[in-house]
Write an enzyme that holds these catalytic residues in place. Structure first.
Site, short mmCIF file in Angstrom:
data_model
loop_
_atom_site.label_atom_id
_atom_site.label_comp_id
_atom_site.label_asym_id
_atom_site.label_seq_id
_atom_site.Cartn_x
_atom_site.Cartn_y
_atom_site.Cartn_z
N HIS A 1 0.84 -1.08 0.03
CA HIS A 1 0.02 -0.06 -0.07
C HIS A 1 0.86 1.21 -0.03
O HIS A 1 1.77 1.13 0.70
CB HIS A 1 -0.94 0.13 1.00
CG HIS A 1 -2.19 1.20 0.88
ND1 HIS A 1 -2.15 2.10 1.08
CD2 HIS A 1 -3.29 0.60 0.76
CE1 HIS A 1 -3.33 2.83 1.19
NE2 HIS A 1 -4.16 1.87 0.70
N ASP B 1 -7.92 -5.43 -0.16
CA ASP B 1 -8.57 -6.19 -1.24
C ASP B 1 -8.22 -7.56 -0.91
O ASP B 1 -8.60 -8.61 -1.80
CB ASP B 1 -7.93 -5.68 -2.42
CG ASP B 1 -8.53 -4.31 -2.64
OD1 ASP B 1 -9.76 -4.18 -2.83
OD2 ASP B 1 -7.66 -3.40 -3.22
#
Ligand code: CMC
Length: 442
Positions: free
Chosen positions: A319, A377
């Protein structure tokens, strides 16, 4: 619930940063701004006028684009706050519309405010009948995100009474319409793709329940909502509701900075979300797990992810901001187990594979050194697949949930007295001015 203390923004004279231009020996001093929490911010607004220089920051890794009061992320500690409240507390204790209210209004709703908000959203869930005919123009194998980009943009052609962005009441109505209609339009995109009749919304149901019914009910039989599934759906909506100045939110703000109408801005956000580096990653995770196929092939794929000459990346890992475990992924990991248990799918091979992949990656130096942890996700796709959504709908669900974040951020931008049209500059590396060459001399 945790409410983080907020400090008034302070900007003392002594808190400055001095830039020394080694080429000319000149010194320039810039103020340093303090948010209520988080890193200090150098105010470079006068940089160009004072120095004649721009900053160069592709991907905006060091650039704050706005002043916001909505969401705070501490990526090193793995903390995500909405209006000061921890995402874990919100996911555990609230329903999605409470979180929507919080994002839009700044405070959690009282019982009365909550009831009023639920009523308002429920009474905006239908779409104009003519919008239904738009769906027939798409091929039946159209990706539902393509349909969502189109029909969301088209809303501005239907709801003229809520496109005047200078009118606060019209902005509010547009917000309610977008939050309310997005599940209806998303469910219609699904129904169109499988050739089933559209299901009208039902105002008696809660937001997530109503969505599940519009997706999975058929006219020939009663539809029963599994409470565990409805709760998981609601949690997924909460966990995706907002995430600070990510690519799609920045797209919405940038589109809105030209004073485009809110429906057009949200359509732009949906387009940005579609990419596999952003919202499309949940779909990519399932494709990757399916491609890996079995636990004994995990090592091979980890090797590929580490190979700088191989474009393969572990989807659902890493991320831009979180350099610690994504707090949303932690909530969803638990939720994935709960949903699969409730559906009698405890032995789901994809979940087992995901757990093994996560375990091996978290022990591997490559991932440890680069602080690559599972993101939101990684587990959301497993839950959505178990509920029965096809992969192409995963990003659509993300868009349904993120609509409130986009809208809250768009509203904040419009109300910000410092608001200007977004207009980045560049480091130009093309040809310098040269004489025009007539065609016969080229
Ligand atoms: N697998 C393998 N290596 C990775 C991965 C990954 N998923 N992510 C980053 N790296 C490596 C990258 O190769 C680089 O290594 P090196 O320093 O040796 O060149 C290093 O880690 C830093 O990567 P980066 O590309 O500079 O990091 P970024 O902040 O630009 O990218 C990201 C962030 C999310 C785009 C990236 O981690 C990625 O592509 N992840 C997979 C896609 C994904 O799961 N996206 C969902 C993001 S969360 C939901 C959302 O916000 O929409």
């Amino acid at each position: 619930m945790t409410q983080v203390d907020t400090l008034e923004k302070t900007n003392t004279k002594s808190d400055t940063v001095t830039l020394i231009d080694n080429a000319t020996g000149k010194q320039y001093t810039f103020p340093v701004l303090h948010g209520s929490t988080g890193p200090r911010v150098i105010d470079t607004r006068s940089l160009y006028s004072e120095t004649g220089m721009f900053t160069y920051d592709p991907g905006y890794t060091s650039t704050g684009s706005c002043d916001s009061k909505i969401t705070f992320i501490d990526g090193d500690k793995g903390i995500l706050l909405h209006r000061g409240y921890r995402i874990e507390d919100l996911a555990e204790n609230c329903d999605f519309l409470e979180v929507c209210y919080l994002l839009l209004h700044g405070n959690l709703p009282t019982k009365k405010e909550h009831e009023g908000f639920v009523f308002t959203i429920a009474h905006h869930t239908m779409v104009h009948e003519k919008l239904r005919t738009f769906y027939n123009g798409f091929r039946s194998d159209a990706h539902p995100m393509a349909i969502m980009c189109g029909v969301t943009g088209a809303l501005s052609a239907f709801y003229h009474d809520s496109t005047d962005i200078r009118n606060p009441r019209q902005r509010e109505i547009a917000s309610h319409r977008l939050i309310a209609k997005m599940p209806t339009m998303a469910a219609m995109a699904y129904k169109y793709s499988v050739g089933e009749p559209f299901v009208y919304p039902c105002n008696d149901l809660k937001y997530a329940e109503n969505f599940l019914r519009m997706v999975f009910a058929v006219p020939t039989q009663d539809f029963k909502i599994d409470p565990a599934v409805a709760r998981a759906m609601d949690k997924i909506f909460i966990l995706h509701a907002d995430h600070e100045q990510n690519a799609s939110t920045s797209t919405v703000r940038l589109a809105g900075s030209s004073h485009a109408n809110p429906f057009a801005c949200i359509a732009a956000g949906i387009a940005s979300l579609w990419g596999p580096a952003h919202g499309g990653a949940n779909e990519a995770v399932i494709r990757m797990l399916t491609e890996i196929g079995s636990v004994d092939r995990v090592g091979e794929f980890i090797r590929r992810a580490k190979d700088p000459n191989d474009p393969f990346r572990l989807m659902g890992f890493g991320h831009r901001v979180y350099k610690n475990y994504d707090p949303r992924a932690k909530v969803l990991q638990k939720s994935a187990h709960e949903v699969l248990d409730a559906l009698g799918m405890q032995d789901d091979p994809l979940l087992k594979l995901a757990i093994e992949l996560e375990r091996i990656a978290l022990e591997d130096d490559y991932f440890v050194e680069r602080k690559l942890f599972p993101n939101v996700d990684f587990y959301s796709g497993i839950i959505l697949k178990a509920i029965g959504f096809p992969m192409t709908m995963f990003t659509v669900l993300f868009a349904v949930a993120r609509t409130v974040g986009w809208i809250a951020q768009w509203q904040e931008m419009i109300e910000d007295p410092m608001q200007k049209i977004g207009r980045p500059r560049q480091l130009y590396s093309g040809p310098a001015e040269r004489p025009f060459l007539p065609m016969e001399q080229r």
